[in-house]
Scaffold this active site. Structure first.
Site, short mmCIF file in Angstrom:
data_model
loop_
_atom_site.label_atom_id
_atom_site.label_comp_id
_atom_site.label_asym_id
_atom_site.label_seq_id
_atom_site.Cartn_x
_atom_site.Cartn_y
_atom_site.Cartn_z
CB THR A 160 53.00 2.29 50.56
OG1 THR A 160 53.72 3.45 50.20
CG2 THR A 160 52.48 1.56 49.22
CE LYS A 187 52.97 9.51 56.57
NZ LYS A 187 51.98 10.48 56.49
CE LYS A 215 62.35 11.21 47.47
NZ LYS A 215 60.94 11.01 47.45
CB SER A 225 59.82 6.49 44.99
OG SER A 225 59.65 5.64 45.95
CB ALA A 226 63.33 6.65 49.23
CD GLU A 241 58.81 13.75 48.53
OE1 GLU A 241 59.55 12.86 48.13
OE2 GLU A 241 58.32 13.54 49.72
CG ASP A 242 54.20 11.80 51.63
OD1 ASP A 242 55.04 11.34 50.87
OD2 ASP A 242 53.89 10.85 52.45
CG ASP A 252 57.54 10.48 47.29
OD1 ASP A 252 58.07 9.54 47.42
OD2 ASP A 252 56.55 10.47 48.30
CG LEU A 253 55.13 4.95 44.44
CD1 LEU A 253 53.96 5.17 43.34
CD2 LEU A 253 55.94 3.57 44.37
CG ASP A 254 55.98 4.75 49.10
OD1 ASP A 254 55.12 3.73 48.72
OD2 ASP A 254 57.28 4.22 49.37
C1 BG6 Z 1 59.71 6.05 51.05
C2 BG6 Z 1 58.81 5.63 52.28
O1 BG6 Z 1 59.08 6.32 49.95
O2 BG6 Z 1 60.49 4.60 50.77
C3 BG6 Z 1 59.56 5.26 53.43
O3 BG6 Z 1 58.19 6.77 52.64
C4 BG6 Z 1 60.36 3.86 52.96
O4 BG6 Z 1 58.83 4.91 54.71
C5 BG6 Z 1 61.33 4.06 51.76
O5 BG6 Z 1 61.30 3.48 54.17
C6 BG6 Z 1 62.16 3.01 51.31
O6 BG6 Z 1 61.36 1.94 50.76
P1 BG6 Z 1 61.59 0.56 50.66
O7 BG6 Z 1 60.71 -0.01 50.11
O8 BG6 Z 1 62.82 0.68 49.67
O9 BG6 Z 1 62.04 -0.25 51.94
MG MG Z 2 56.37 9.61 50.17
#
Ligand code: BG6
Ligand code: MG
Length: 221
Positions: free
Chosen positions: A17, A45, A145, A114-115, A169-170, A9-11
């Site tokens: 972030t 998150k 997710k 990542s989402a 994953e966090d 996962d990224l964030d």
């Molecule tokens: C996830 C974050 O990785 O991405 C969420 O943990 C975030 O907080 C989601 O809402 C979507 O991100 P983005 O950058 O497409 O708005």
């Molecule tokens: Mg995350």
């Protein structure tokens, strides 16, 4: 070892972030007259952009139509981009690069799952776009997710079976997504929160290839 790939996962795993998401959502919440705290931010998150907006609107008992929601999500993303465009390689979380490089040396494939639709911008800003063998993110999947789609997509892009992948994953929703994909999941954060993960570490700085082999052995035995 059976494991042939690690999906990150990224964030919250490779970069922090959450603070930028918070500042941008906070600005929007203030504008809407909704009280939004850092504790509330924890609930966002791993949650998609639109689902995050729904949570914030719910906090203020606000009901608005879809066009207005789209406009608010667009605004938040504009403000969020003001922060992430200024990110630098120093913002990569401790231990991430060393661990990923160690995996690559051992011929274990690495991917992002990542989402976030902003994944390409973030990877570029922190200088690691070329580090990964595959990137599955909010731009190439439909279901958020805990649906397993993003992790299955990453394994498909790598050409490696789901049961040969380990996810880092966090977020709770992300741990569930990894389990739904039939993958081993290592949580990043608190074992009290990420109860469902097979193993939990505080950050990637606690990881090594040796530890990965040990975790896999314990999970599969
Ligand atoms: C996830 C974050 O990785 O991405 C969420 O943990 C975030 O907080 C989601 O809402 C979507 O991100 P983005 O950058 O497409 O708005
Ligand atoms: Mg995350």
């Amino acid at each position: 070892m059976k494991i042939r790939a690690c999906i990150f996962d990224l964030d919250g795993v490779i970069v922090d972030t959450a603070k930028y998401h918070f500042l941008a959502w906070k600005r929007l919440a203030d504008q809407l007259g909704i009280n939004f705290t850092e504790k509330d931010n924890e609930r966002l998150k791993g949650v998609s952009r639109m689902a995050s907006l729904e949570i914030i609107l719910g906090l203020g008992n606000k009901i608005i139509d879809q066009d207005k929601k789209n406009e608010l999500a667009r605004l938040k993303n504009l403000w969020y981009n003001d922060y992430i465009r200024k990110m630098t390689p120093e913002e990569i979380l401790p231990g991430s690069l060393d661990f990923i490089k160690e995996l690559k040396k051992a011929d274990i494939r690495v991917a992002v799952g990542s989402a976030s639709k902003n994944t390409p911008v973030i990877l570029d800003r922190v200088g690691i776009s070329k580090l990964f063998d595959a990137v599955a993110d909010g731009n190439n999947v439909e279901k958020a997710k805990p649906d397993p789609e993003v992790f299955l997509k990453a394994s498909e892009m790598l050409g490696i079976e789901p049961e040969e992948c380990i996810v880092f994953e966090d977020a709770l929703a992300g741990v569930q997504a990894a389990l739904n994909a039939g993958m081993i999941c290592i949580g990043i954060g608190s074992p009290k929160v990420l109860k469902k993960a097979h193993f939990v570490v505080k950050g990637l700085y606690e990881m090594s290839l040796e530890k990965l082999i040990m975790i896999e052995k314990n999970v599969l035995s």
